[in-house]
Design a protein around this motif. Structure first.
Motif, PDB file in Angstrom:
ATOM      1  N   TYR A   9       0.834  -1.362   0.061  1.00  0.00           N
ATOM      2  CA  TYR A   9      -0.061  -0.009  -0.146  1.00  0.00           C
ATOM      3  C   TYR A   9       1.010   1.340  -0.029  1.00  0.00           C
ATOM      4  O   TYR A   9       0.591   2.231  -0.457  1.00  0.00           O
ATOM      5  CB  TYR A   9      -0.887   0.030   1.136  1.00  0.00           C
ATOM      6  CG  TYR A   9      -1.760  -0.817   1.222  1.00  0.00           C
ATOM      7  CD1 TYR A   9      -2.844  -0.643   0.008  1.00  0.00           C
ATOM      8  CD2 TYR A   9      -1.990  -2.031   2.055  1.00  0.00           C
ATOM      9  CE1 TYR A   9      -4.150  -1.762   0.116  1.00  0.00           C
ATOM     10  CE2 TYR A   9      -3.130  -2.903   1.986  1.00  0.00           C
ATOM     11  CZ  TYR A   9      -4.117  -2.684   1.237  1.00  0.00           C
ATOM     12  OH  TYR A   9      -5.175  -3.705   1.267  1.00  0.00           O
ATOM     13  N   LEU A  10       1.981   1.285   0.799  1.00  0.00           N
ATOM     14  CA  LEU A  10       2.749   2.255   0.999  1.00  0.00           C
ATOM     15  C   LEU A  10       3.593   2.608  -0.569  1.00  0.00           C
ATOM     16  O   LEU A  10       3.844   3.857  -0.775  1.00  0.00           O
ATOM     17  CB  LEU A  10       3.832   2.242   2.153  1.00  0.00           C
ATOM     18  CG  LEU A  10       4.776   3.364   2.360  1.00  0.00           C
ATOM     19  CD1 LEU A  10       3.742   4.504   2.910  1.00  0.00           C
ATOM     20  CD2 LEU A  10       5.741   3.176   3.490  1.00  0.00           C
ATOM     21  N   ILE A  11       3.997   1.676  -1.141  1.00  0.00           N
ATOM     22  CA  ILE A  11       4.654   2.051  -2.365  1.00  0.00           C
ATOM     23  C   ILE A  11       3.707   2.473  -3.456  1.00  0.00           C
ATOM     24  O   ILE A  11       4.020   3.529  -4.134  1.00  0.00           O
ATOM     25  CB  ILE A  11       5.078   0.500  -2.978  1.00  0.00           C
ATOM     26  CG1 ILE A  11       6.277  -0.044  -2.068  1.00  0.00           C
ATOM     27  CG2 ILE A  11       5.512   0.702  -4.442  1.00  0.00           C
ATOM     28  CD1 ILE A  11       6.669  -1.215  -2.550  1.00  0.00           C
ATOM     29  N   PHE A  16       1.745   7.506  -6.042  1.00  0.00           N
ATOM     30  CA  PHE A  16       0.694   8.480  -6.836  1.00  0.00           C
ATOM     31  C   PHE A  16       1.059   9.773  -6.196  1.00  0.00           C
ATOM     32  O   PHE A  16       0.661  10.597  -6.935  1.00  0.00           O
ATOM     33  CB  PHE A  16      -0.703   8.105  -6.005  1.00  0.00           C
ATOM     34  CG  PHE A  16      -1.650   8.864  -6.340  1.00  0.00           C
ATOM     35  CD1 PHE A  16      -2.277   9.015  -7.417  1.00  0.00           C
ATOM     36  CD2 PHE A  16      -2.014   9.598  -5.035  1.00  0.00           C
ATOM     37  CE1 PHE A  16      -3.178  10.052  -7.455  1.00  0.00           C
ATOM     38  CE2 PHE A  16      -3.240  10.711  -5.210  1.00  0.00           C
ATOM     39  CZ  PHE A  16      -3.631  10.844  -6.449  1.00  0.00           C
ATOM     40  N   VAL A  17       1.545  10.008  -4.999  1.00  0.00           N
ATOM     41  CA  VAL A  17       1.935  11.244  -4.567  1.00  0.00           C
ATOM     42  C   VAL A  17       2.921  11.710  -5.296  1.00  0.00           C
ATOM     43  O   VAL A  17       2.713  13.277  -5.732  1.00  0.00           O
ATOM     44  CB  VAL A  17       2.215  11.121  -2.997  1.00  0.00           C
ATOM     45  CG1 VAL A  17       2.691  12.657  -2.518  1.00  0.00           C
ATOM     46  CG2 VAL A  17       1.086  10.729  -2.221  1.00  0.00           C
ATOM     47  N   VAL A  18       3.944  11.178  -5.684  1.00  0.00           N
ATOM     48  CA  VAL A  18       4.908  11.819  -6.601  1.00  0.00           C
ATOM     49  C   VAL A  18       4.488  11.993  -7.792  1.00  0.00           C
ATOM     50  O   VAL A  18       4.682  13.219  -8.254  1.00  0.00           O
ATOM     51  CB  VAL A  18       6.004  10.945  -6.504  1.00  0.00           C
ATOM     52  CG1 VAL A  18       7.185  11.198  -7.592  1.00  0.00           C
ATOM     53  CG2 VAL A  18       6.862  10.539  -5.331  1.00  0.00           C
ATOM     54  N   MET A  19       3.731  11.006  -8.481  1.00  0.00           N
ATOM     55  CA  MET A  19       3.318  11.629 -10.082  1.00  0.00           C
ATOM     56  C   MET A  19       2.383  12.733  -9.922  1.00  0.00           C
ATOM     57  O   MET A  19       2.339  13.477 -10.883  1.00  0.00           O
ATOM     58  CB  MET A  19       2.792  10.273 -10.424  1.00  0.00           C
ATOM     59  CG  MET A  19       3.854   9.281 -10.870  1.00  0.00           C
ATOM     60  SD  MET A  19       5.320   9.375 -11.627  1.00  0.00           S
ATOM     61  CE  MET A  19       4.616   9.788 -13.223  1.00  0.00           C
ATOM     62  N   ASN A  23       2.808  16.074 -11.928  1.00  0.00           N
ATOM     63  CA  ASN A  23       1.449  16.515 -12.837  1.00  0.00           C
ATOM     64  C   ASN A  23       1.356  18.048 -12.669  1.00  0.00           C
ATOM     65  O   ASN A  23       1.152  18.705 -13.475  1.00  0.00           O
ATOM     66  CB  ASN A  23       0.589  15.590 -12.777  1.00  0.00           C
ATOM     67  CG  ASN A  23      -0.336  15.631 -14.091  1.00  0.00           C
ATOM     68  OD1 ASN A  23      -0.112  16.399 -14.879  1.00  0.00           O
ATOM     69  ND2 ASN A  23      -1.585  15.221 -13.676  1.00  0.00           N
ATOM     70  N   SER A  24       1.113  18.408 -11.187  1.00  0.00           N
ATOM     71  CA  SER A  24       0.496  19.455 -10.742  1.00  0.00           C
ATOM     72  C   SER A  24       1.557  20.533 -11.173  1.00  0.00           C
ATOM     73  O   SER A  24       1.184  21.870 -11.494  1.00  0.00           O
ATOM     74  CB  SER A  24       0.042  19.465  -9.320  1.00  0.00           C
ATOM     75  OG  SER A  24      -0.900  18.496  -9.114  1.00  0.00           O
ATOM     76  N   ALA A  25       2.831  20.212 -11.203  1.00  0.00           N
ATOM     77  CA  ALA A  25       3.862  21.308 -10.971  1.00  0.00           C
ATOM     78  C   ALA A  25       4.413  21.197 -12.710  1.00  0.00           C
ATOM     79  O   ALA A  25       5.257  22.018 -13.159  1.00  0.00           O
ATOM     80  CB  ALA A  25       4.967  20.844 -10.302  1.00  0.00           C
TER      81      ALA A  25
END
Length: 397
Positions: A9-11, A16-19, A23-25
Motif C-alpha cells: 500500500y505504501l509503495i 501516486f503522490v510523487v506522480m 503533474n501539478s507542477a
C-alpha cells in the motif's frame, strides 16, 4: 504478512503522490501523462488476475472478455447519466461500479459450466468465452432516445442516438477518466484481493490450490470458493475496463482480443505468480516499454517520405460528407471514423495505405503509410506513423 501488505500500500501511495505532484507542477510530458491511466488499468487487471492464477491456482485467459463487458457497460452508464449527474467523478465512479457488477454477473454464466475443468482445459474454455463475449459485443447495438435505452442484435435500425454501434464500438465517449480515480481503483483492488487472501475464504482457496482432494475431505466446497474467486476477479476486471473505456473517445471490440488476456497474464508471470507487488511493478514497466518500443520500431520500419505534396481535407463525421469527398474512399472513411467520431483534419499523401494497430498512452495509435497530418506544434506535414495519434494532428473529440 501484514507488514508486507502495508509496504505494498505504501509503495502505491508514494508513487501516486510523487506522480500527482509532478503533474501539478507541469513536470510531466504529455506522453508520460498519457501513460498514467492505462498503467492504473493494467495494474488492476494484473492484481485481479493474480487472484485466479496465483492464489486460486487456475489459469484463465478470458480476462479481456470481462474487461470488455465493463468497458461497454461503463460507457453506456456514463452516457445515460450525463444529464442526471453532471459531476464527472461521481458519474465515473457509478459507471465503474456498474461495469464491475455486470462483468461479475457475466462471469457466473461463463464459470458455472466449467468449474470442473482444470489446467489447460480451463484456459482453453475461458479463452473461447472471452472471444465469444467480444463477438457478441460486435453485434450489439444500443441507442438512447429521451432517456430510454433501446437494444438490438445485428440490427442498427434503432430510434434515437446510437451509443453502441456494432463493430464500430462505443463512440462519442466523454473522456472523464482521471489519474486519481485510477489510483482509487488500484487501492480498491488491493484491499479486495489482499483481504480476501488473508481471510478464511482465501485460506480455503489456497488449500484447494495446494491439494483439492485433501481440502474437500475436510468440508471445503471447491465450487463455492472457486466461484467466489472467479466472480471477484471478473468484477475487478470490469471496473478496470470501465475506467479504460472512458479514457478514450472511441472503444471497439478489437481492443479486447485474446492477446490482451495474454498480456495481462504476462504481467502476472513476470511479476511472480502469487506476488501482488510484483504484478504492480511488472504491469507498470511493461506497459510503458511496450508502447515506447512500438512507437520506436514503427518509426524505423516506416521512414518518412520526402517531397510529398499533400492535400488538406476536412472530413465531417457524416458518411454522406465522406462520400462526397474524392480524397477519401469509403474504406478510408470507416478507418478514420473508428479513430474519432468527430471532425478530422487530414493531409493525404500519394502512397498506398497500410494499417498497423498499436496502443498509445493517450489514444488509439493507427499507423497509416501515405496519410500525413498537421503537427499541432508545426506547420509541416508529418507522416502519421512517426507519431502517436494524440500528437499527430488528428483531432480527437
Amino acid at each position: 504478512n501484514p507488514r508486507r501488505d502495508l509496504l505494498t500500500y505504501l509503495i502505491v501511495i508514494v508513487a501516486f503522490v510523487v506522480m500527482q505532484g509532478m503533474n501539478s507542477a507541469n513536470l510531466l510530458g504529455s506522453s508520460i501523462k498519457g501513460f498514467l491511466i492505462p498503467i492504473c488499468v493494467y495494474i488492476s487487471l494484473a492484481v485481479s488476475l493474480n487472484l485466479l492464477v496465483g492464489i486460486c491456482g487456475e489459469l484463465s485467459l478470458g480476462h479481456a472478455g470481462f474487461m470488455s463487458v465493463g468497458a461497454y457497460t461503463g460507457a453506456v452508464c456514463s452516457a445515460l447519466l450525463a444529464d442526471l449527474i453532471p459531476f464527472a467523478p461521481l458519474r465515473l465512479a457509478i459507471a465503474m461500479v456498474g461495469g464491475g457488477i455486470l462483468a461479475g454477473l457475466v462471469s457466473l454464466i461463463v464459470v458455472v459450466p466449467v468449474l470442473r475443468l482444470r489446467g489447460d482445459y480451463l484456459a482453453i474454455v475461458t479463452l473461447a468465452f472471452g472471444e465469444i463475449i467480444r463477438n457478441v459485443l460486435n453485434c450489439l447495438y444500443i441507442s438512447m432516445d429521451g432517456g430510454a435505452l433501446f437494444f438490438g442484435f445485428s440490427n442498427p435500425s434503432l430510434p434515437g442516438k446510437l451509443i453502441v454501434n456494432g463493430p464500430q464500438g462505443v463512440q462519442g465517449i466523454s473522456r472523464i477518466s482521471t489519474f486519481p480515480m485510477g489510483f482509487a481503483l488500484i487501492i480498491v483492488t488491493l484491499i479486495v484481493v489482499l483481504n480476501m487472501t488473508n481471510s478464511r475464504a482465501g485460506r480455503a482457496i489456497m488449500a484447494l490450490r495446494d491439494n483439492r482432494i485433501a481440502a474437500e475431505s475436510v468440508g471445503i466446497s471447491a465450487t463455492k470458493y472457486k466461484l467466489m474467486a472467479f466472480v471477484t476477479s471478473a468484477a475487478l476486471a470490469g471496473m478496470a475496463g470501465a475506467l479504460y473505456a472512458m479514457n478514450y473517445s472511441t472503444v471497439t471490440g478489437a481492443k479486447f482480443k485474446f492477446d490482451t488476456s495474454i498480456l495481462v497474464l504476462v504481467f502476472v508471470v513476470l511479476g511472480g505468480i502469487g506476488n501482488i507487488r510484483g504484478s504492480i511493478i511488472a504491469a507498470t514497466l511493461i506497459t510503458f516499454l511496450n508502447t515506447k518500443l512500438a512507437t520506436v520500431l514503427t518509426g524505423e520500419l516506416a521512414p518518412a517520405e520526402e517531397n510529398v505534396v499533400a492535400e488538406e481535407v476536412v472530413v465531417d463525421v457524416e458518411e454522406e460528407a465522406a462520400e462526397e469527398t474524392d480524397a477519401l474512399t469509403r474504406k478510408d472513411y470507416a478507418f478514420l471514423k473508428e479513430i474519432s467520431p468527430n471532425t478530422l483534419t487530414v493531409l493525404k499523401g500519394y502512397a498506398e495505405p497500410m494499417v498497423r494497430d498499436c496502443e498509445s498512452g493517450t489514444s488509439f495509435q493507427f499507423v497509416r503509410v501515405g496519410y500525413f497530418c498537421k503537427d499541432p506544434d508545426s506547420t509541416d506535414a508529418l507522416p502519421v506513423f512517426n507519431r502517436t495519434v494524440g500528437l499527430n494532428g488528428i483531432k480527437l473529440g
